[in-house]
Write a protein that holds these residues in place. Structure first.
Motif, PDB file in Angstrom:
ATOM      1  N   ASP A 171     -10.257  22.833 -27.821  1.00 13.83           N
ATOM      2  CA  ASP A 171      -9.272  22.546 -28.859  1.00 13.83           C
ATOM      3  C   ASP A 171      -8.589  21.235 -28.470  1.00 13.83           C
ATOM      4  N   LEU A 172      -8.795  20.198 -29.267  1.00  9.45           N
ATOM      5  CA  LEU A 172      -8.278  18.875 -28.924  1.00  9.45           C
ATOM      6  C   LEU A 172      -6.749  18.875 -28.774  1.00  9.45           C
ATOM      7  N   ASP A 174      -5.031  20.997 -27.124  1.00  5.05           N
ATOM      8  CA  ASP A 174      -4.720  21.232 -25.714  1.00  5.05           C
ATOM      9  C   ASP A 174      -4.800  19.926 -24.933  1.00  5.05           C
ATOM     10  N   VAL A 175      -5.810  19.105 -25.273  1.00  3.29           N
ATOM     11  CA  VAL A 175      -5.970  17.829 -24.576  1.00  3.29           C
ATOM     12  C   VAL A 175      -4.758  16.940 -24.856  1.00  3.29           C
ATOM     13  N   VAL A 176      -4.316  16.950 -26.128  1.00  6.65           N
ATOM     14  CA  VAL A 176      -3.142  16.150 -26.491  1.00  6.65           C
ATOM     15  C   VAL A 176      -1.916  16.634 -25.716  1.00  6.65           C
ATOM     16  N   SER A 177      -1.683  17.973 -25.676  1.00  9.38           N
ATOM     17  CA  SER A 177      -0.491  18.454 -24.953  1.00  9.38           C
ATOM     18  C   SER A 177      -0.567  18.119 -23.471  1.00  9.38           C
ATOM     19  N   ASP A 178      -1.766  18.237 -22.878  1.00 16.20           N
ATOM     20  CA  ASP A 178      -1.903  17.889 -21.457  1.00 16.20           C
ATOM     21  C   ASP A 178      -1.560  16.417 -21.227  1.00 16.20           C
ATOM     22  N   ALA A 179      -2.107  15.566 -22.104  1.00 18.22           N
ATOM     23  CA  ALA A 179      -1.882  14.124 -21.941  1.00 18.22           C
ATOM     24  C   ALA A 179      -0.401  13.797 -22.106  1.00 18.22           C
ATOM     25  N   ILE A 180       0.245  14.456 -23.073  1.00 18.57           N
ATOM     26  CA  ILE A 180       1.690  14.232 -23.270  1.00 18.57           C
ATOM     27  C   ILE A 180       2.453  14.659 -22.016  1.00 18.57           C
ATOM     28  N   ALA A 181       2.075  15.834 -21.462  1.00 15.31           N
ATOM     29  CA  ALA A 181       2.746  16.322 -20.249  1.00 15.31           C
ATOM     30  C   ALA A 181       2.537  15.344 -19.093  1.00 15.31           C
ATOM     31  N   ASN A 182       1.317  14.782 -18.978  1.00  9.52           N
ATOM     32  CA  ASN A 182       1.027  13.812 -17.906  1.00  9.52           C
ATOM     33  C   ASN A 182       1.890  12.570 -18.024  1.00  9.52           C
ATOM     34  N   VAL A 200      -1.448  23.199 -37.315  1.00 10.17           N
ATOM     35  CA  VAL A 200      -1.349  24.586 -36.861  1.00 10.17           C
ATOM     36  C   VAL A 200      -2.711  25.091 -36.409  1.00 10.17           C
ATOM     37  N   LYS A 201      -3.719  24.780 -37.212  1.00  5.95           N
ATOM     38  CA  LYS A 201      -5.044  25.281 -36.862  1.00  5.95           C
ATOM     39  C   LYS A 201      -5.956  24.078 -36.629  1.00  5.95           C
ATOM     40  N   SER A 202      -6.299  23.845 -35.358  1.00  3.23           N
ATOM     41  CA  SER A 202      -7.189  22.711 -35.119  1.00  3.23           C
ATOM     42  C   SER A 202      -8.537  23.237 -34.637  1.00  3.23           C
ATOM     43  N   PRO A 203      -9.618  22.698 -35.195  1.00  7.11           N
ATOM     44  CA  PRO A 203     -10.937  23.235 -34.884  1.00  7.11           C
ATOM     45  C   PRO A 203     -11.406  22.848 -33.483  1.00  7.11           C
ATOM     46  N   LYS A 204     -12.351  23.623 -32.963  1.00  3.77           N
ATOM     47  CA  LYS A 204     -12.902  23.313 -31.637  1.00  3.77           C
ATOM     48  C   LYS A 204     -13.918  22.182 -31.766  1.00  3.77           C
ATOM     49  N   ILE A 205     -13.925  21.320 -30.776  1.00  2.00           N
ATOM     50  CA  ILE A 205     -14.954  20.284 -30.751  1.00  2.00           C
ATOM     51  C   ILE A 205     -15.644  20.296 -29.395  1.00  2.00           C
ATOM     52  N   LEU A 206     -16.873  19.755 -29.385  1.00  2.66           N
ATOM     53  CA  LEU A 206     -17.685  19.788 -28.178  1.00  2.66           C
ATOM     54  C   LEU A 206     -17.489  18.479 -27.408  1.00  2.66           C
ATOM     55  N   ILE A 207     -16.645  18.522 -26.353  1.00  3.56           N
ATOM     56  CA  ILE A 207     -16.363  17.297 -25.594  1.00  3.56           C
ATOM     57  C   ILE A 207     -16.222  17.614 -24.107  1.00  3.56           C
ATOM     58  N   LEU A 243     -14.216  15.532 -39.166  1.00  2.22           N
ATOM     59  CA  LEU A 243     -13.771  14.760 -38.002  1.00  2.22           C
ATOM     60  C   LEU A 243     -12.367  15.193 -37.570  1.00  2.22           C
ATOM     61  N   VAL A 244     -12.119  15.074 -36.264  1.00  2.55           N
ATOM     62  CA  VAL A 244     -10.744  15.208 -35.793  1.00  2.55           C
ATOM     63  C   VAL A 244     -10.307  13.809 -35.404  1.00  2.55           C
ATOM     64  N   GLN A 245      -9.116  13.420 -35.870  1.00  4.71           N
ATOM     65  CA  GLN A 245      -8.660  12.067 -35.593  1.00  4.71           C
ATOM     66  C   GLN A 245      -7.347  12.088 -34.819  1.00  4.71           C
TER      67      GLN A 245
END
Lengths: 320, 125
Positions: A171-172, A174-182, A200-207, A243-245
């Motif tokens: 879930d992108l 989570d990546v955004v929240s981690d980066a913000i926390a960093n 609220v609902k963000s789709p899963k992507i393969l990364i 796409l997720v942007q």
């Protein structure tokens, strides 16, 4: 403007000493020099052939002189190919050196990071507040060093076409929240407000979660570095069709228009007003672009000098 | 709940020790091996629930250890997490092809992240 650019390009093209230094070969081996020689030989040969065919009525002389011209051109061509080979080989050796050196540095860095983490998280008893603070600072320095080494290693891998991505469904958000926390500690120090918004609902992507995290870290960290006190850095995540942007927007110093075509180049650092206030290697955007493109996405930006910049990247959503 | 047993095969003693102490504090039972040979031996004698395996090891490298453990009926089901500082496409592919569950780059992961991964894999079993 255009005339000035052309003049500068021509000057660069004929500055053989600088070219030789850049490529790490001697002046007579630079491609420009060899091309000038080749042009000169062709001119002389054409004049010679004209002269010979006017003065001698023998096909033998013509054949011999033509052969001599071909031999000379062939030799010069050979020189050009050799010098290109030499440049390519030197470049490869440099990349290999960076790769080996960074690998060797990674073990002591891992040792340091793990021991500090072990100390702080499992055995902090008896450490005074001051001691904990100091060890925390050592931890941050060591993490900074790890990032630098990782950047160099990533660039070497990108150049060798060997950057590995371990893809998983993520879930992108989570990546955004981690980066913000960093990046939060850095934005706080810089006096910049860091905001983010996810649907609220963000789709899963393969990364590759770690690597996309690195790319996003680089974008947010740049936005913070190039924004003045009391500025705002915003990170938005949006879903657009398949796409997720992600958008990283700041109201900072922006990128001068004459530099905008260079910013994704390796080691490029902007010559703007903040240059002397910020540290950096000029590798962040180069790495981010390569990671995102290798993940099947795209990275682009828009920027107005003095008003701010917006970096956007999109990644494809996987169909379950 | 019964304590899960982990086997760490790592020749760098500082890394091995940090990992061992951290995992012990997290409530795991931990055994260690210093080279490939000892790793294989302990994989059979200690019957661990999960193996953390370095790739560059003296006396049999990680790939060799991985192959032997996966080829044996008794140990083929044990999940193996490779811990290394290599990290090129070829290394990852080779490890996964040989049956490793996943792959972590040591300098990029914190100890609590490594622990988290281990817990996820053990819960999945």
């Amino acid at each position: 403007m255009l005339g000035h650019k052309l003049k500068k390009r021509l000057a660069d093209e004929f500055d053989l000493v600088k070219q030789a230094e850049d490529l790490g070969v001697s002046v007579w081996q630079t491609p420009s020099f060899l091309f000038i020689v080749m042009g000169f030989v062709i001119l002389v040969a054409m004049t010679g052939v004209y002269f010979i065919s006017n003065n001698y009525d023998s096909p033998d002389v013509l054949v011999i002189s033509e052969s001599a011209v071909v031999a000379i051109l062939f030799t010069i061509g050979n020189f050009i190919i050799n010098s290109f080979n030499q440049v390519a080989k030197a470049n490869k050796m440099k990349t290999e050196f960076v790769s080996i050196a960074s690998h060797q540095l990674k073990t002591p860095i891992a040792e340091m990071n793990w021991q500090i983490e072990l100390l702080l998280s499992k055995f902090p008893e008896g450490l005074s507040e001051k001691q904990q603070l100091l060890i925390g600072q050592i931890e941050r320095s060591s993490q900074k060093m790890a990032r630098l080494v990782n950047d160099l290693l990533d660039v070497a891998r990108i150049d060798q076409g060997r950057l590995a991505l371990t893809k998983e469904a993520v879930d992108l958000c989570d990546v955004v929240s981690d980066a913000i926390a960093n990046q939060q500690p850095f934005s706080t120090i810089a006096g910049i407000e860091l905001k983010s918004a996810c649907p609220v609902k963000s789709p899963k992507i393969l990364i590759d979660k770690k690597r996309i995290g690195v790319a996003l870290d680089n974008l947010i960290s740049n936005a913070i570095k190039y924004t003045n006190k009391q500025g705002v850095v915003e990170v938005f995540l949006e879903v657009k069709n398949d796409l997720v942007q992600v958008r990283v927007r700041d109201n900072g110093v922006g990128i001068p228009s004459n530099e905008q075509c260079d910013i994704f180049k390796k080691f490029f650092r902007s010559n703007n007003s903040m240059k002397n206030n910020t540290d950096g290697t000029g590798l962040g955007l180069y790495i981010a672009k390569n990671i995102i493109e290798q993940s099947g996405g795209k990275l682009w930006f828009q920027s107005i000098e003095g008003a701010g910049s917006e970096f956007l990247f999109s990644l494809p959503i996987i169909k379950a | 709940m019964e304590k899960k047993k982990l086997l760490i095969v790592e020749d760098d003693l500082v890394l091995q020790n940090s990992l061992e102490e951290f995992l012990l504090a997290e409530g795991f039972d931990v055994v260690c091996a210093i080279d490939g040979e000892e790793g294989i031996q302990k994989a059979f004698s200690e019957k661990p629930d999960l193996i953390l395996l370095d790739i560059v090891l003296p006396r049999k490298d990680g790939y060799e250890v991985l192959r032997e453990i996966k080829e044996n009926q008794e140990t083929t089901h044990v999940p193996i997490v490779l811990l290394t500082n290599l990290g090129s496409i070829a290394d990852v592919e080779k490890a996964l092809e040989l049956g490793a569950t996943t792959y972590l780059v040591k300098a990029d992961y914190r100890l609590d992240e490594v622990t988290q991964k281990i817990k996820v894999i053990l819960n999945r079993k």
